[in-house]
Design a protein around this motif. Structure first.
Motif, PDB file in Angstrom:
ATOM      1  N   ILE A  30     -12.681   5.077  -7.978  1.00 32.92           N
ATOM      2  CA  ILE A  30     -12.186   3.712  -8.097  1.00 32.92           C
ATOM      3  C   ILE A  30     -11.677   3.226  -6.739  1.00 32.92           C
ATOM      4  CG2 ILE A  30      -9.831   4.336  -8.732  1.00 32.92           C
ATOM      5  CD1 ILE A  30      -9.977   2.011 -10.753  1.00 32.92           C
ATOM      6  N   HIS A  31     -11.905   1.968  -6.450  1.00 30.95           N
ATOM      7  CA  HIS A  31     -11.425   1.391  -5.201  1.00 30.95           C
ATOM      8  C   HIS A  31      -9.919   1.204  -5.270  1.00 30.95           C
ATOM      9  CE1 HIS A  31     -15.080   0.525  -3.023  1.00 30.95           C
ATOM     10  NE2 HIS A  31     -15.641   0.190  -4.168  1.00 30.95           N
ATOM     11  N   LEU A  32      -9.244   1.607  -4.230  1.00 31.42           N
ATOM     12  CA  LEU A  32      -7.794   1.451  -4.190  1.00 31.42           C
ATOM     13  C   LEU A  32      -7.378  -0.009  -4.283  1.00 31.42           C
ATOM     14  CD1 LEU A  32      -6.669   3.991  -1.463  1.00 31.42           C
ATOM     15  CD2 LEU A  32      -6.437   4.174  -3.933  1.00 31.42           C
ATOM     16  N   ALA A  33      -8.201  -0.907  -3.787  1.00 35.16           N
ATOM     17  CA  ALA A  33      -7.846  -2.324  -3.758  1.00 35.16           C
ATOM     18  C   ALA A  33      -7.576  -2.885  -5.149  1.00 35.16           C
ATOM     19  CB  ALA A  33      -8.943  -3.130  -3.079  1.00 35.16           C
ATOM     20  N   VAL A  34      -8.202  -2.325  -6.178  1.00 37.79           N
ATOM     21  CA  VAL A  34      -8.016  -2.861  -7.526  1.00 37.79           C
ATOM     22  C   VAL A  34      -6.802  -2.273  -8.227  1.00 37.79           C
ATOM     23  CG1 VAL A  34     -10.461  -3.390  -7.799  1.00 37.79           C
ATOM     24  CG2 VAL A  34      -9.569  -1.222  -8.651  1.00 37.79           C
TER      25      VAL A  34
ATOM     26  N   THR B  33      -4.868   6.869 -17.504  1.00 42.40           N
ATOM     27  CA  THR B  33      -5.913   7.819 -17.879  1.00 42.40           C
ATOM     28  C   THR B  33      -7.275   7.381 -17.367  1.00 42.40           C
ATOM     29  OG1 THR B  33      -6.101   6.729 -20.020  1.00 42.40           O
ATOM     30  CG2 THR B  33      -4.732   8.699 -19.915  1.00 42.40           C
ATOM     31  N   GLU B  34      -7.535   6.068 -17.352  1.00 43.41           N
ATOM     32  CA  GLU B  34      -8.812   5.574 -16.837  1.00 43.41           C
ATOM     33  C   GLU B  34      -8.916   5.823 -15.342  1.00 43.41           C
ATOM     34  OE1 GLU B  34     -10.187   1.651 -17.844  1.00 43.41           O
ATOM     35  OE2 GLU B  34      -9.008   1.718 -19.679  1.00 43.41           O
ATOM     36  N   ILE B  35      -7.832   5.648 -14.647  1.00 44.00           N
ATOM     37  CA  ILE B  35      -7.835   5.841 -13.203  1.00 44.00           C
ATOM     38  C   ILE B  35      -8.132   7.295 -12.874  1.00 44.00           C
ATOM     39  CG2 ILE B  35      -6.415   5.772 -11.126  1.00 44.00           C
ATOM     40  CD1 ILE B  35      -4.872   3.461 -12.514  1.00 44.00           C
ATOM     41  N   LYS B  36      -7.524   8.213 -13.596  1.00 45.42           N
ATOM     42  CA  LYS B  36      -7.744   9.633 -13.333  1.00 45.42           C
ATOM     43  C   LYS B  36      -9.188  10.040 -13.613  1.00 45.42           C
ATOM     44  CE  LYS B  36      -3.247  11.674 -13.751  1.00 45.42           C
ATOM     45  NZ  LYS B  36      -2.443  12.661 -14.428  1.00 45.42           N
ATOM     46  N   ARG B  37      -9.779   9.487 -14.663  1.00 46.22           N
ATOM     47  CA  ARG B  37     -11.148   9.849 -15.007  1.00 46.22           C
ATOM     48  C   ARG B  37     -12.136   9.334 -13.975  1.00 46.22           C
ATOM     49  NH1 ARG B  37     -11.443   7.397 -20.349  1.00 46.22           N
ATOM     50  NH2 ARG B  37      -9.419   8.005 -21.059  1.00 46.22           N
ATOM     51  N   ASN B  38     -11.847   8.201 -13.385  1.00 47.55           N
ATOM     52  CA  ASN B  38     -12.763   7.589 -12.432  1.00 47.55           C
ATOM     53  C   ASN B  38     -12.202   7.754 -11.027  1.00 47.55           C
ATOM     54  OD1 ASN B  38     -14.559   6.104 -11.010  1.00 47.55           O
ATOM     55  ND2 ASN B  38     -14.253   4.202 -12.109  1.00 47.55           N
TER      56      ASN B  38
ATOM     57  N   LYS C 134      -1.245  -5.895  -5.947  1.00 43.33           N
ATOM     58  CA  LYS C 134      -2.364  -4.960  -5.787  1.00 43.33           C
ATOM     59  C   LYS C 134      -2.353  -4.349  -4.390  1.00 43.33           C
ATOM     60  CE  LYS C 134      -4.006  -6.072  -9.822  1.00 43.33           C
ATOM     61  NZ  LYS C 134      -3.723  -5.211 -10.932  1.00 43.33           N
ATOM     62  N   MET C 135      -3.009  -3.238  -4.266  1.00 48.02           N
ATOM     63  CA  MET C 135      -3.095  -2.567  -2.970  1.00 48.02           C
ATOM     64  C   MET C 135      -3.750  -3.464  -1.927  1.00 48.02           C
ATOM     65  SD  MET C 135      -1.515   0.241  -3.163  1.00 48.02           S
ATOM     66  CE  MET C 135      -2.058   1.056  -1.667  1.00 48.02           C
ATOM     67  N   THR C 136      -4.680  -4.300  -2.351  1.00 45.14           N
ATOM     68  CA  THR C 136      -5.328  -5.202  -1.401  1.00 45.14           C
ATOM     69  C   THR C 136      -4.317  -6.171  -0.794  1.00 45.14           C
ATOM     70  OG1 THR C 136      -7.247  -6.594  -1.038  1.00 45.14           O
ATOM     71  CG2 THR C 136      -6.069  -6.937  -3.092  1.00 45.14           C
TER      72      THR C 136
END
Length: 73
Positions: free
Chosen positions: A12-16, A4-9, A46-48
């Motif tokens: 957000i950097h994909l790396a995190v 839910t936090e990811i959708k709201r923001n 992580k994506m990074t």
């Protein structure tokens, strides 16, 4: 990070993001069901990390093909 936090923001950097979080969001966006087995992907990947692996694979491939071309020329 909860979904839910990811959708709201949306900035957000994909790396995190973990790969699992990214994959889940990507598939949801495309309207595709979860791929069996992906729920077992560890959250600490992580994506990074994947970007670094991908860049290394591309570099190795480029080096291989350059060497191959130089020996056949």
């Amino acid at each position: 990070m909860p979904k839910t936090e990811i959708k709201r923001n949306s900035k957000i950097h994909l790396a995190v993001l973990s790969f699992g979080e990214y994959l889940e969001l990507y598939l949801e966006e495309k309207g595709v069901e979860q791929i069996p087995g992906t729920e077992n992907i560890p959250d600490d990947i992580k994506m990074t990390h994947l970007r670094a692996v991908w860049n290394s694979a591309v570099q190795l491939s480029d080096d291989f093909h350059k060497e191959r071309q130089s020996t056949t020329a």
